[in-house]
Motif scaffolding. Structure first.
Motif, mmCIF file in Angstrom:
data_model
loop_
_atom_site.group_PDB
_atom_site.id
_atom_site.type_symbol
_atom_site.label_atom_id
_atom_site.label_comp_id
_atom_site.label_asym_id
_atom_site.label_seq_id
_atom_site.Cartn_x
_atom_site.Cartn_y
_atom_site.Cartn_z
ATOM 1 N N GLY A 80 1.660 -3.154 -4.300
ATOM 2 C CA GLY A 80 0.909 -4.404 -4.284
ATOM 3 C C GLY A 80 1.339 -5.312 -3.153
ATOM 4 N N ILE A 81 2.643 -5.393 -2.933
ATOM 5 C CA ILE A 81 3.160 -6.205 -1.825
ATOM 6 C C ILE A 81 2.675 -5.632 -0.493
ATOM 7 C CG2 ILE A 81 5.248 -6.993 -0.656
ATOM 8 C CD1 ILE A 81 6.678 -6.799 -3.348
ATOM 9 N N ALA A 82 2.726 -4.310 -0.365
ATOM 10 C CA ALA A 82 2.279 -3.666 0.871
ATOM 11 C C ALA A 82 0.807 -3.939 1.128
ATOM 12 C CB ALA A 82 2.542 -2.164 0.800
ATOM 13 N N TRP A 83 -0.013 -3.957 0.082
ATOM 14 C CA TRP A 83 -1.442 -4.213 0.262
ATOM 15 C C TRP A 83 -1.699 -5.652 0.709
ATOM 16 C CZ3 TRP A 83 -5.455 -1.108 0.738
ATOM 17 C CH2 TRP A 83 -6.727 -1.663 0.703
ATOM 18 N N LEU A 84 -0.971 -6.603 0.128
ATOM 19 C CA LEU A 84 -1.129 -7.994 0.538
ATOM 20 C C LEU A 84 -0.794 -8.175 2.017
ATOM 21 C CD1 LEU A 84 0.380 -9.918 -2.511
ATOM 22 C CD2 LEU A 84 -2.014 -9.879 -1.797
ATOM 23 N N ILE A 85 0.274 -7.539 2.462
ATOM 24 C CA ILE A 85 0.653 -7.631 3.876
ATOM 25 C C ILE A 85 -0.392 -6.945 4.747
ATOM 26 C CG2 ILE A 85 2.376 -6.933 5.578
ATOM 27 C CD1 ILE A 85 4.479 -7.188 3.363
ATOM 28 N N ALA A 86 -0.904 -5.802 4.284
ATOM 29 C CA ALA A 86 -1.883 -5.049 5.059
ATOM 30 C C ALA A 86 -3.194 -5.806 5.224
ATOM 31 C CB ALA A 86 -2.141 -3.696 4.406
ATOM 32 N N CYS A 87 -3.501 -6.702 4.277
ATOM 33 C CA CYS A 87 -4.737 -7.477 4.373
ATOM 34 C C CYS A 87 -4.751 -8.398 5.584
ATOM 35 C CB CYS A 87 -4.937 -8.290 3.096
ATOM 36 S SG CYS A 87 -5.447 -7.291 1.668
ATOM 37 N N LEU A 88 -3.594 -8.638 6.170
ATOM 38 C CA LEU A 88 -3.514 -9.490 7.366
ATOM 39 C C LEU A 88 -3.862 -8.719 8.632
ATOM 40 C CD1 LEU A 88 -0.155 -11.315 6.542
ATOM 41 C CD2 LEU A 88 -2.494 -12.112 6.091
ATOM 42 N N SER A 89 -3.992 -7.399 8.497
ATOM 43 C CA SER A 89 -4.247 -6.554 9.658
ATOM 44 C C SER A 89 -5.703 -6.109 9.709
ATOM 45 C CB SER A 89 -3.337 -5.317 9.617
ATOM 46 O OG SER A 89 -3.693 -4.391 10.610
ATOM 47 N N ARG A 90 -6.195 -5.889 10.916
ATOM 48 C CA ARG A 90 -7.556 -5.385 11.087
ATOM 49 C C ARG A 90 -7.634 -3.916 10.679
ATOM 50 N NH1 ARG A 90 -10.197 -6.657 16.812
ATOM 51 N NH2 ARG A 90 -9.725 -8.757 16.028
ATOM 52 N N HIS A 91 -6.543 -3.176 10.866
ATOM 53 C CA HIS A 91 -6.483 -1.764 10.495
ATOM 54 C C HIS A 91 -5.748 -1.658 9.148
ATOM 55 C CE1 HIS A 91 -7.842 -0.935 14.557
ATOM 56 N NE2 HIS A 91 -6.854 -1.687 15.012
ATOM 57 N N ARG A 92 -6.470 -1.985 8.095
ATOM 58 C CA ARG A 92 -5.838 -2.230 6.797
ATOM 59 C C ARG A 92 -5.113 -1.012 6.241
ATOM 60 N NH1 ARG A 92 -10.046 -4.573 3.582
ATOM 61 N NH2 ARG A 92 -9.535 -6.422 4.815
ATOM 62 N N TRP A 93 -5.756 0.169 6.241
ATOM 63 C CA TRP A 93 -5.136 1.334 5.625
ATOM 64 C C TRP A 93 -3.917 1.808 6.393
ATOM 65 C CZ3 TRP A 93 -5.501 2.849 0.877
ATOM 66 C CH2 TRP A 93 -6.630 2.510 0.133
ATOM 67 N N ALA A 94 -4.013 1.790 7.719
ATOM 68 C CA ALA A 94 -2.846 2.179 8.520
ATOM 69 C C ALA A 94 -1.703 1.199 8.294
ATOM 70 C CB ALA A 94 -3.216 2.243 9.989
ATOM 71 N N ALA A 95 -2.036 -0.088 8.220
ATOM 72 C CA ALA A 95 -1.011 -1.102 7.981
ATOM 73 C C ALA A 95 -0.404 -0.942 6.593
ATOM 74 C CB ALA A 95 -1.600 -2.500 8.140
ATOM 75 N N PHE A 96 -1.247 -0.607 5.617
ATOM 76 C CA PHE A 96 -0.738 -0.418 4.258
ATOM 77 C C PHE A 96 0.250 0.739 4.200
ATOM 78 C CE2 PHE A 96 -1.185 2.178 0.391
ATOM 79 C CZ PHE A 96 -0.551 1.320 -0.512
ATOM 80 N N LEU A 97 -0.142 1.882 4.769
ATOM 81 C CA LEU A 97 0.724 3.059 4.713
ATOM 82 C C LEU A 97 2.047 2.804 5.424
ATOM 83 C CD1 LEU A 97 -1.909 5.882 5.333
ATOM 84 C CD2 LEU A 97 -0.800 5.274 3.168
ATOM 85 N N GLY A 98 1.977 2.154 6.586
ATOM 86 C CA GLY A 98 3.211 1.857 7.318
ATOM 87 C C GLY A 98 4.095 0.886 6.573
ATOM 88 N N THR A 99 3.486 -0.184 6.035
ATOM 89 C CA THR A 99 4.260 -1.192 5.310
ATOM 90 C C THR A 99 4.856 -0.609 4.036
ATOM 91 O OG1 THR A 99 2.785 -2.926 6.142
ATOM 92 C CG2 THR A 99 4.167 -3.471 4.241
ATOM 93 N N TYR A 100 4.059 0.193 3.335
ATOM 94 C CA TYR A 100 4.560 0.797 2.094
ATOM 95 C C TYR A 100 5.720 1.732 2.374
ATOM 96 C CZ TYR A 100 4.649 3.344 -2.304
ATOM 97 O OH TYR A 100 5.060 3.908 -3.489
#
Length: 245
Positions: free
Chosen positions: A21-41
Motif C-alpha cells: 500500500g505504501i509503495a502504491w501511494l508513492i508510485a501514484c506520484l510517478s507518470r510510470h505508475r507500475w514501474a514505479a510501484f515495482l521498484g518502490t516495493y
C-alpha cells in the motif's frame, strides 16, 4: 472514482503484503505508475529485511537447505517473518528432520509480516505476532518420498480426506474446495517423516500449540496434549501443520 480505485489498491496491497500500500501511494506520484510501484516495493521489501530485526522480526530463508520457504511468493509478499525464537525452533526442526531423513528439506508456508504485532495476515485468524508458522507436509508417491514437492503450488488447499464432525455453515473459513481437489497430483503425506516432525515439535518446550485435523492425528499416531483441533470455524488443517510458541 479514481480516488476510490486508488484507495482499494492501497487497502488490498496492504492486507496482502503490508508494504504494498505504501509503495502504491508513492508510485501514484510517478507518470510510470507500475514501474514505479515495482521498484518502490522492491526497495521497501529489501529494506524490511534489514530493519525488521531491529524491531524483533527476522526473515526466514527463501532458498537453501535444510530450511526454506515453500515458494518464493511468500518472500515476495513479505509473509516470511518470525520472531528470533521461532526461527531457532524451525532451524532445529529442519536439522533434526534432515538428520533422521537425509535430503529432506523443511518447507515453511505463511509466517508473519515484518512489522507490528496485531497486524492481520489474511486469511489467517492469527499469524499477527511472528510467533505462528504453517509448515508444508512431506509427500510421497508410489515410488517413494518426493523431495521438496507439495501437492499444490503454494502448499495449501490440497486436503487429506477424513472424518470430520464439522457441519456445513456459512460464512466460514473452513473451505473444502471440492472442485479443486481432483486437480492435485496423486501424492500422500509421507508418514515416517511426518511422525518425525510431530515427535520433534511435541518434545520442543518452546512450542506451545500444534494445530492438526483429528483424523490425521489419529492416523499418524501423534496424539499429544500440544496437538489440538483448531475448531470448525477456522481453516482446515489437513493440508498443513500450524505451530506456535
Amino acid at each position: 472514482m479514481r480516488l476510490l480505485g486508488h484507495g482499494l489498491w492501497v487497502v488490498t496491497l496492504t492486507f496482502l503484503t503490508q508494504l504494498g500500500g505504501i509503495a502504491w501511494l508513492i508510485a501514484c506520484l510517478s507518470r510510470h505508475r507500475w514501474a514505479a510501484f515495482l521498484g518502490t516495493y522492491a526497495v521497501l521489501s529489501v529494506g524490511a529485511a534489514f530493519v525488521a530485526p531491529q524491531m524483533g522480526r527476522v526473515p526466514l530463508p527463501c532458498i537453501g537447505e535444510p530450511l526454506r520457504m515453500q515458494s518464493l511468493i511468500y518472500c515476495a509478499m513479505n509473509r516470511h517473518y518470525v520472531v528470533p525464537e521461532m526461527a531457532l525452533v524451525l532451524q532445529d526442526l529442519a536439522e533434526a528432520t534432515e538428520a533422521r531423513h537425509p535430503r529432506t528439506p523443511t518447507l515453511v508456508l505463511d509466517a508473519s509480516f515484518p512489522f507490528g504485532d496485531g497486524f492481520p495476515l489474511l486469511p489467517h485468524l492469527s499469524h499477527d505476532d511472528g510467533e505462528k508458522v504453517d509448515l508444508a507436509f512431506h509427500y510421497r508417491d508410489a515410488d517413494g518420498y518426493r523431495r521438496g514437492v507439495t501437492r499444490s503450488p503454494i502448499g495449501y488447499f490440497a486436503f487429506e480426506q477424513g472424518r470430520t464432525d464439522c457441519a456445513k455453515r456459512f460464512p466460514t473459513l473452513r473451505w473444502d474446495l471440492d472442485w479443486l481437489q481432483p486437480l492435485w497430483p496423486d501424492l500422500t503425506p509421507d508418514r515416517p517423516r511426518m511422525r518425525t516432525v510431530m515427535a520433534h515439535l511435541t518434545a520442543d518446550r518452546r512450542v506451545g500449540k500444534i494445530l492438526l485435523e483429528p483424523h490425521l492425528t489419529a492416523s499418524w499416531g501423534v496424539a499429544h496434549p500440544k496437538v489440538r483441533f483448531q475448531g470448525c470455524h477456522a481453516a482446515r488443517h489437513d493440508d498443513h501443520i500450524h505451530i506456535q510458541l
